[in-house]
Design a protein around this motif. Sequence first.
Motif, mmCIF file in Angstrom:
data_model
loop_
_atom_site.group_PDB
_atom_site.id
_atom_site.type_symbol
_atom_site.label_atom_id
_atom_site.label_comp_id
_atom_site.label_asym_id
_atom_site.label_seq_id
_atom_site.Cartn_x
_atom_site.Cartn_y
_atom_site.Cartn_z
ATOM 1 N N PHE B 122 0.838 -1.205 0.000
ATOM 2 C CA PHE B 122 0.000 0.000 0.000
ATOM 3 C C PHE B 122 0.874 1.256 0.000
ATOM 4 O O PHE B 122 0.681 2.164 -0.816
ATOM 5 N N TYR B 125 2.818 1.609 -3.459
ATOM 6 C CA TYR B 125 2.037 1.991 -4.638
ATOM 7 C C TYR B 125 1.276 3.291 -4.433
ATOM 8 O O TYR B 125 0.755 3.852 -5.403
ATOM 9 N N SER B 126 1.194 3.777 -3.195
ATOM 10 C CA SER B 126 0.528 5.060 -2.983
ATOM 11 C C SER B 126 1.503 6.222 -3.075
ATOM 12 O O SER B 126 1.225 7.233 -3.699
ATOM 13 N N TRP B 127 2.648 6.092 -2.412
ATOM 14 C CA TRP B 127 3.561 7.233 -2.336
ATOM 15 C C TRP B 127 4.993 6.902 -2.744
ATOM 16 O O TRP B 127 5.812 7.796 -2.889
#
Lengths: 217, 285
Positions: B122, B125-127
């Motif tokens: 998470f 792939y988010s930041w």
Amino acid sequence: MEDVFSHFDLVLKAFWLTVQLAVYSGAAALVLGTALAAMRVGPVSVLRGLAATYVTLVRNTPLLVMCVFIFFAAPNTGVLTGTPYLVKGVIAVGLYTAPFVAEALRCGVNAVTLGQAKAARAIAMTFAQNMRHVVLPQAFRASVPPLASTLIAMTKNTSVVAVFGLMEATARMRYFVNRNADDTILIFVLFAIGYIILVELISLAAVGLERRWKAAR
Amino acid sequence: MSGSVLYDAPGPRTVARHRLYTLLTAVAALGAVVGVVLFLDSEGELAYAKWEQFVTPKYVEALLVDGLVKTLQMAFTSIVFAVLFGVVFGIGKLSDHRPVRWLCALVVEFFRAVPVLLLMIFIFYSWGIGDGFGPYWSVVLALTLYNGAVLAEVFRAGVLAVPKGQAEAGYAIGMRKTQVMMQVLLPQAVKIMLPAIISQCVVALKDTSLGYYIVAPGLTYIGKAMWTEFPGTHLQTAVVLAFLYIAVNVVLTVIATWVQRRFVGERKPLEVGMTALTTQASTAP
């Protein structure tokens, strides 16, 4: 987020695989772990040494490396070649969790005080009676909390097999996160809640078991 | 054997029987080892060609410098941050203000119940991806949150393990809440917690291997590079990786045991379980 809800069956299927992995590896780890614990507390020194070695080696190896052995190395030598991924995952997680189960059980046996067994011997109980009525009930009760912690950690650890191509919950989250880059937080929270539910179920079961086995003291 | 609750001190006949079992199991174990070695040899896995890279200076250096050192860096960076996180949320969980207590408990419970890999993916792939902070810091951040949550529990237990009279004595001589925490409880709690923090390093170190999935540097990354360059050497690479992890972790465990003996003494190691039960043990993998 609509993408996730319109494909919610995929989410459920992924968690179903996670549950399957957890149940099968949990069973495997319990069997193997009990054997290891029995070897470790038994009177045969070679078995004690073997079990202790296995526990030290596996406890200090990352699950990912264990998975490399099962998923990559074993097929190279012609072992486990045609085995389904689920079975390989269960073998890897089971082998990895067994030493922790063994430690939890051993901790339970060690929690029984020596006086208990001595008292049982003093009133002429046989070995079998001593085990059945005095030592094992107390040992099992004392190992419920550490065992529950171990099984919870194992359930979370099943996520590692996502790396090796099983479409369980973690791999499915990656799939949705890749497709919906704007909604990653919500998707993450959704999958996190799924895991939290599984963890809480084990936790509740443990609390229930402990309450049921609680002795009047 | 007189120290076991499971059986009595054996008599001469039982000793003889145990000696027989020992002999038999030793032979069986030896047989199993020989069998595995012969099998691996027949598969050609023991051939020098398959192990040569691990004695070639160039690759040894890659394994140790780009692999082991990076892994240790990631693990220790995240443990340092995790201790900070743990202190803040551990104190938060002991706060006198209910909302603070609940918020901290919620955060801690959340990060303890979520798999590290899920968190890592998470975060990455988010930041972390593209212009983000990259896989290295994604691993560090994920491990910080997870181990921080565990350490918050350890910390809370550590503060609670300090005898009550200590805090009361502090208040009696007119200390404030912060003073009692910083000058009386914390120094004593840290001593009790130290072994648990070192043991948590083992967990963090093992979990850095998950960086493999998001192509973070470290031992598993180098491992993959090596079995890609030398096809079919997964077994050899995995053995070497496992050996390195085990070596470091055994050293850490020895240090933790020493610290326990030196600073904490006879009292039982501080343990935190995953469930709300009476007796707890930290056997969490």
